[in-house]
Enzyme design. Structure first.
Site, PDB file in Angstrom:
ATOM      1  N   LYS A 263       1.833   2.231  -5.072  1.00  0.00           N
ATOM      2  CA  LYS A 263       2.395   1.708  -6.333  1.00  0.00           C
ATOM      3  C   LYS A 263       1.460   1.978  -7.514  1.00  0.00           C
ATOM      4  O   LYS A 263       1.901   2.350  -8.600  1.00  0.00           O
ATOM      5  CB  LYS A 263       2.626   0.186  -6.213  1.00  0.00           C
ATOM      6  CG  LYS A 263       3.599  -0.191  -5.112  1.00  0.00           C
ATOM      7  CD  LYS A 263       3.684  -1.695  -4.930  1.00  0.00           C
ATOM      8  CE  LYS A 263       2.453  -2.343  -4.365  1.00  0.00           C
ATOM      9  NZ  LYS A 263       2.123  -1.992  -2.977  1.00  0.00           N
TER      10      LYS A 263
ATOM     11  N   GLN B 282       2.028  -5.971  -3.221  1.00  0.00           N
ATOM     12  CA  GLN B 282       2.487  -6.080  -1.828  1.00  0.00           C
ATOM     13  C   GLN B 282       3.767  -5.248  -1.647  1.00  0.00           C
ATOM     14  O   GLN B 282       3.985  -4.297  -2.383  1.00  0.00           O
ATOM     15  CB  GLN B 282       2.713  -7.548  -1.414  1.00  0.00           C
ATOM     16  CG  GLN B 282       1.415  -8.346  -1.294  1.00  0.00           C
ATOM     17  CD  GLN B 282       0.860  -8.841  -2.610  1.00  0.00           C
ATOM     18  OE1 GLN B 282       1.534  -9.505  -3.377  1.00  0.00           O
ATOM     19  NE2 GLN B 282      -0.387  -8.536  -2.892  1.00  0.00           N
TER      20      GLN B 282
ATOM     21  N   GLY C 195      -0.216  13.851  -3.117  1.00  0.00           N
ATOM     22  CA  GLY C 195      -1.659  13.640  -3.078  1.00  0.00           C
ATOM     23  C   GLY C 195      -1.996  12.428  -3.928  1.00  0.00           C
ATOM     24  O   GLY C 195      -1.160  11.953  -4.702  1.00  0.00           O
TER      25      GLY C 195
ATOM     26  N   ASP D 279       0.808  -1.228   0.000  1.00  0.00           N
ATOM     27  CA  ASP D 279       0.000   0.000   0.000  1.00  0.00           C
ATOM     28  C   ASP D 279       0.838   1.273   0.000  1.00  0.00           C
ATOM     29  O   ASP D 279       0.424   2.304   0.537  1.00  0.00           O
ATOM     30  CB  ASP D 279      -0.969   0.014   1.211  1.00  0.00           C
ATOM     31  CG  ASP D 279      -1.875  -1.193   1.216  1.00  0.00           C
ATOM     32  OD1 ASP D 279      -2.198  -1.690   0.131  1.00  0.00           O
ATOM     33  OD2 ASP D 279      -2.249  -1.631   2.321  1.00  0.00           O
TER      34      ASP D 279
ATOM     35  N   ARG E  12       3.026 -28.556  -7.299  1.00  0.00           N
ATOM     36  CA  ARG E  12       2.838 -29.128  -8.639  1.00  0.00           C
ATOM     37  C   ARG E  12       1.470 -29.774  -8.852  1.00  0.00           C
ATOM     38  O   ARG E  12       1.335 -30.797  -9.490  1.00  0.00           O
ATOM     39  CB  ARG E  12       3.990 -30.098  -8.957  1.00  0.00           C
ATOM     40  CG  ARG E  12       5.314 -29.348  -9.010  1.00  0.00           C
ATOM     41  CD  ARG E  12       6.494 -30.222  -8.802  1.00  0.00           C
ATOM     42  NE  ARG E  12       6.542 -30.757  -7.466  1.00  0.00           N
ATOM     43  CZ  ARG E  12       7.466 -31.600  -7.035  1.00  0.00           C
ATOM     44  NH1 ARG E  12       8.405 -32.021  -7.848  1.00  0.00           N
ATOM     45  NH2 ARG E  12       7.457 -32.029  -5.802  1.00  0.00           N
TER      46      ARG E  12
ATOM     47  N   GLY F 226      -4.503  -4.260  -3.805  1.00  0.00           N
ATOM     48  CA  GLY F 226      -5.491  -3.223  -4.107  1.00  0.00           C
ATOM     49  C   GLY F 226      -4.717  -1.980  -4.479  1.00  0.00           C
ATOM     50  O   GLY F 226      -4.097  -1.362  -3.624  1.00  0.00           O
ATOM     51  N   HIS F 227      -4.687  -1.657  -5.766  1.00  0.00           N
ATOM     52  CA  HIS F 227      -3.895  -0.519  -6.244  1.00  0.00           C
ATOM     53  C   HIS F 227      -4.837   0.607  -6.655  1.00  0.00           C
ATOM     54  O   HIS F 227      -5.629   0.449  -7.585  1.00  0.00           O
ATOM     55  CB  HIS F 227      -3.004  -0.952  -7.419  1.00  0.00           C
ATOM     56  CG  HIS F 227      -1.956  -1.950  -7.009  1.00  0.00           C
ATOM     57  ND1 HIS F 227      -1.014  -2.448  -7.863  1.00  0.00           N
ATOM     58  CD2 HIS F 227      -1.693  -2.526  -5.807  1.00  0.00           C
ATOM     59  CE1 HIS F 227      -0.225  -3.288  -7.214  1.00  0.00           C
ATOM     60  NE2 HIS F 227      -0.629  -3.358  -5.960  1.00  0.00           N
TER      61      HIS F 227
HETATM   62  P1  GDP Z   1      -0.755   0.381  -3.520  1.00  0.00           P
HETATM   63  O1  GDP Z   1      -1.349  -0.909  -3.080  1.00  0.00           O
HETATM   64  O2  GDP Z   1       0.723   0.451  -3.284  1.00  0.00           O
HETATM   65  O3  GDP Z   1      -1.117   0.752  -4.936  1.00  0.00           O
HETATM   66  O4  GDP Z   1      -1.385   1.505  -2.581  1.00  0.00           O
HETATM   67  P2  GDP Z   1      -2.955   1.622  -2.178  1.00  0.00           P
HETATM   68  O5  GDP Z   1      -3.704   2.123  -3.337  1.00  0.00           O
HETATM   69  O6  GDP Z   1      -3.434   0.395  -1.514  1.00  0.00           O
HETATM   70  O7  GDP Z   1      -2.856   2.697  -1.023  1.00  0.00           O
HETATM   71  C1  GDP Z   1      -2.341   3.970  -1.238  1.00  0.00           C
HETATM   72  C2  GDP Z   1      -3.418   4.998  -0.896  1.00  0.00           C
HETATM   73  O8  GDP Z   1      -2.828   6.277  -0.811  1.00  0.00           O
HETATM   74  C3  GDP Z   1      -4.481   5.118  -1.974  1.00  0.00           C
HETATM   75  O9  GDP Z   1      -5.696   5.491  -1.366  1.00  0.00           O
HETATM   76  C4  GDP Z   1      -3.955   6.240  -2.851  1.00  0.00           C
HETATM   77  O10 GDP Z   1      -4.992   6.920  -3.534  1.00  0.00           O
HETATM   78  C5  GDP Z   1      -3.332   7.142  -1.820  1.00  0.00           C
HETATM   79  N1  GDP Z   1      -2.162   7.917  -2.252  1.00  0.00           N
HETATM   80  C6  GDP Z   1      -1.181   7.588  -3.122  1.00  0.00           C
HETATM   81  N2  GDP Z   1      -0.220   8.544  -3.155  1.00  0.00           N
HETATM   82  C7  GDP Z   1      -0.626   9.499  -2.281  1.00  0.00           C
HETATM   83  C8  GDP Z   1      -0.049  10.727  -1.836  1.00  0.00           C
HETATM   84  O11 GDP Z   1       1.030  11.133  -2.239  1.00  0.00           O
HETATM   85  N3  GDP Z   1      -0.764  11.439  -0.895  1.00  0.00           N
HETATM   86  C9  GDP Z   1      -1.960  11.015  -0.408  1.00  0.00           C
HETATM   87  N4  GDP Z   1      -2.567  11.764   0.497  1.00  0.00           N
HETATM   88  N5  GDP Z   1      -2.522   9.849  -0.804  1.00  0.00           N
HETATM   89  C10 GDP Z   1      -1.860   9.112  -1.710  1.00  0.00           C
HETATM   90  P1  IMO Z   2      -0.853  -4.138  -2.280  1.00  0.00           P
HETATM   91  O1  IMO Z   2      -0.412  -4.670  -3.606  1.00  0.00           O
HETATM   92  C1  IMO Z   2      -0.936  -4.583   2.041  1.00  0.00           C
HETATM   93  C2  IMO Z   2      -0.958  -8.654   3.636  1.00  0.00           C
HETATM   94  C3  IMO Z   2      -2.213  -9.129   4.340  1.00  0.00           C
HETATM   95  C4  IMO Z   2      -1.619 -10.115   5.307  1.00  0.00           C
HETATM   96  C5  IMO Z   2      -0.483 -10.749   4.516  1.00  0.00           C
HETATM   97  C6  IMO Z   2      -0.852 -12.045   3.830  1.00  0.00           C
HETATM   98  O2  IMO Z   2      -2.152  -3.441  -2.327  1.00  0.00           O
HETATM   99  O3  IMO Z   2       0.234  -3.360  -1.629  1.00  0.00           O
HETATM  100  P2  IMO Z   2      -2.394 -12.774   1.800  1.00  0.00           P
HETATM  101  O4  IMO Z   2      -3.749 -12.328   1.360  1.00  0.00           O
HETATM  102  O5  IMO Z   2      -1.333 -12.510   0.800  1.00  0.00           O
HETATM  103  O6  IMO Z   2      -2.389 -14.178   2.295  1.00  0.00           O
HETATM  104  O7  IMO Z   2      -2.048 -11.870   3.081  1.00  0.00           O
HETATM  105  O8  IMO Z   2      -0.123  -9.794   3.524  1.00  0.00           O
HETATM  106  N1  IMO Z   2      -1.178  -8.137   2.265  1.00  0.00           N
HETATM  107  C7  IMO Z   2      -1.128  -6.844   1.933  1.00  0.00           C
HETATM  108  N2  IMO Z   2      -0.964  -5.747   2.698  1.00  0.00           N
HETATM  109  N3  IMO Z   2      -1.036  -4.452   0.712  1.00  0.00           N
HETATM  110  C8  IMO Z   2      -1.172  -5.535  -0.081  1.00  0.00           C
HETATM  111  O9  IMO Z   2      -1.141  -5.475  -1.425  1.00  0.00           O
HETATM  112  C9  IMO Z   2      -1.268  -6.803   0.531  1.00  0.00           C
HETATM  113  N4  IMO Z   2      -1.423  -8.068   0.074  1.00  0.00           N
HETATM  114  C10 IMO Z   2      -1.353  -8.875   1.137  1.00  0.00           C
HETATM  115  O10 IMO Z   2      -2.867  -8.067   4.977  1.00  0.00           O
HETATM  116  O11 IMO Z   2      -1.048  -9.424   6.393  1.00  0.00           O
HETATM  117 MG    MG Z   3      -2.878  -1.594  -1.812  1.00  0.00          MG
END
Ligand code: GDP
Ligand code: IMO
Ligand code: MG
Length: 420
Positions: free
Chosen positions: A16, A222, A411, A13, A143, A40-41
């Site tokens: 990315k 991740q 942001g 999170d 496998r 979740g991106h």
């Molecule tokens: P990812 O899994 O690495 O793609 O990240 P997520 O989308 O799960 O979580 C990042 C959160 O931060 C999302 O709600 C984005 O919209 C938000 N976000 C990303 N970059 C920024 C930033 O520079 N500032 C703020 N305030 N939010 C951001």
């Molecule tokens: P993105 O790509 C944050 C965490 C779960 C749990 C552990 C194992 O959005 O950054 P799993 O479902 O893989 O068996 O969970 O990894 N986890 C993440 N935490 N961002 C993610 O993906 C994650 N994908 C898995 O919360 O602790």
């Molecule tokens: Mg995420």
């Protein structure tokens, strides 16, 4: 030509999805190399927000191919839902999406095994997203797995039934509700629907692209501290999230890797169980959670929050050979008088600079303090406008890691991005 990489340096999170969306116009192909719908991106543009789970974050840009690589595990139901949502937005998904024949399938019973296994762990549960990721990768390495290319075989129904029967037998050890009928129906329909998409031998496709001077960006899911080998085991995911995962997850040789861009938040978050040395279980932590909207993009769970951890960040930089750092969410710290960064851990009275094998003992982070900038960053668009205090923070991170910070994100929106 070499493939560039964007991957997470913390516990996921890091932002990315946003960063990949911003960088996509400079590339011809965006390729996910590992993970599955546990990811979740989030992308924000034109006053809209999208959360992608399996589809690469370049899907909204014209003239770019998006590829789901062999290292990814796919739940057809979730993938099809995603495709339909993007199609409703007016994007011709079929024209821009390729799926590796070697990507493994997450079966309905994988989700049940995930849930049953977590429930049986009680207090020591991982905090999995319960999408069936671990069990699907177990069948891959054991496998037994089914791959995307298998769905085209007349033997697929038989092979599906055989693997399901194995799972049902395995599940007998758990006292767990194993109802999958509804999901299975949806799953089988989704498999049929996916046949309209292009399945490829992606390792050949990608290597040919590089030979023809096409630009590839590999998108990680991740974060490095959730890596199956190097993360805070067993509180990790089941794939290699570090740069090595690009080679195995796409079929690209190490020498074909170009820039390795590591994304990190200006602080730290973690969702699920496991050690988190700089975690803040106080008002400051709650403040970061509220201002940063730190709630899971896949599960909605509140994310744990804490200060930036340089011991962990340097470890992640080392493991992936990161050549550029990309810092997100600096704006979340706008109102803080003081910002702290962990530069070491104190364990049993001893100062430690390496990420420990296992964190069983209480870890006391050794903090360095920085003066906050106390200015809103979200409206800034150039490096010259950035406050001196923020740049002091950034330069310290650059000095400690030995890697330049090339992007500062202020942001969630596409345009809230400062490229240095
Ligand atoms: P990812 O899994 O690495 O793609 O990240 P997520 O989308 O799960 O979580 C990042 C959160 O931060 C999302 O709600 C984005 O919209 C938000 N976000 C990303 N970059 C920024 C930033 O520079 N500032 C703020 N305030 N939010 C951001
Ligand atoms: P993105 O790509 C944050 C965490 C779960 C749990 C552990 C194992 O959005 O950054 P799993 O479902 O893989 O068996 O969970 O990894 N986890 C993440 N935490 N961002 C993610 O993906 C994650 N994908 C898995 O919360 O602790
Ligand atoms: Mg995420």
């Amino acid at each position: 030509m070499k493939a560039d990489v964007v991957l997470g340096l913390q516990w996921g999170d890091e932002g990315k999805g946003k960063i990949v969306d911003v960088l996509t116009p400079s590339y011809n192909i965006i390729a996910r190399f590992q993970g599955g719908p546990n990811a979740g991106h989030s992308l924000e543009f034109d006053h809209k927000k999208f959360v992608l789970h399996t589809i690469p974050s370049g899907i909204f840009r014209d003239n770019v191919v998006n590829l789901i690589g062999n290292g990814v595990v796919i739940d057809p139901v979730i993938l099809l839902d995603e495709i339909n949502a993007i199609r409703d937005f007016g994007v011709d998904v079929a024209g821009r999406l390729l799926i590796s024949k070697k990507a493994h399938l997450i079966l309905p019973t994988h989700r049940i095994i995930d849930a049953a296994s977590e429930a049986s762990k009680g207090k020591t549960k991982i905090g999995s997203t319960l999408k069936g990721i671990g069990p699907a990768y177990m069948d891959k390495t054991g496998r037994n797995g089914l791959r995307v290319g298998d769905v085209l075989s007349p033997l697929f129904p038989e092979r599906y039934r055989a693997l399901k029967a194995k799972h049902v037998e395995f599940l007998k050890q758990f006292d767990f509700d194993c109802q999958i009928d509804d999901y299975e129906k949806q799953w089988l329909n989704s498999i049929e629907a996916l046949k309209q998409f292009t399945f490829v031998e992606s390792e050949y496709a990608l290597n040919e692209c590089l030979n023809s001077n096409h630009k590839i960006l590999a998108e990680g899911a991740q974060g490095s501290l959730l890596d199956i080998d190097f993360g805070s085991y067993p509180y990790v995911t089941s794939s290699n999230t570090i740069c090595a995962g690009v080679c195995t997850g796409l079929g690209l040789a190490p020498g074909k890797i170009g820039e390795v861009m590591g994304v990190f938040k200006a602080y730290c978050t973690r969702v699920g169980g496991g050690p988190f040395p700089t975690e803040l279980n106080d008002e400051t932590g709650e403040n970061i959670r509220q201002v940063g909207h730190e709630f899971g993009a896949t599960t909605g769970r509140p994310r744990r929050t804490g200060w930036l951890d340089l011991v962990a960040l340097k470890y992640a930089v080392m493991l992936s050979g990161v050549t550029q750092l990309l810092m997100t969410k600096a704006d979340v710290l706008d109102d803080f008088d003081t910002i702290k960064v962990a530069v070491a851990y104190r364990i049993k009275g001893e100062e430690v600079h390496q990420f420990p094998f296992e964190i069983n003992e209480p870890v006391e982070p050794v903090y360095k303090e920085f003066k906050g900038w106390k200015k809103p960053l979200s409206g800034l668009r150039s490096e010259e406008e950035l406050p001196f205090e923020l740049m002091t923070y950034v330069r310290f991170i650059e000095k400690e890691t030995g890697v330049p910070v090339k992007i500062i994100s202020v942001g969630p929106n596409r345009d809230q991005t400062i490229i240095r």
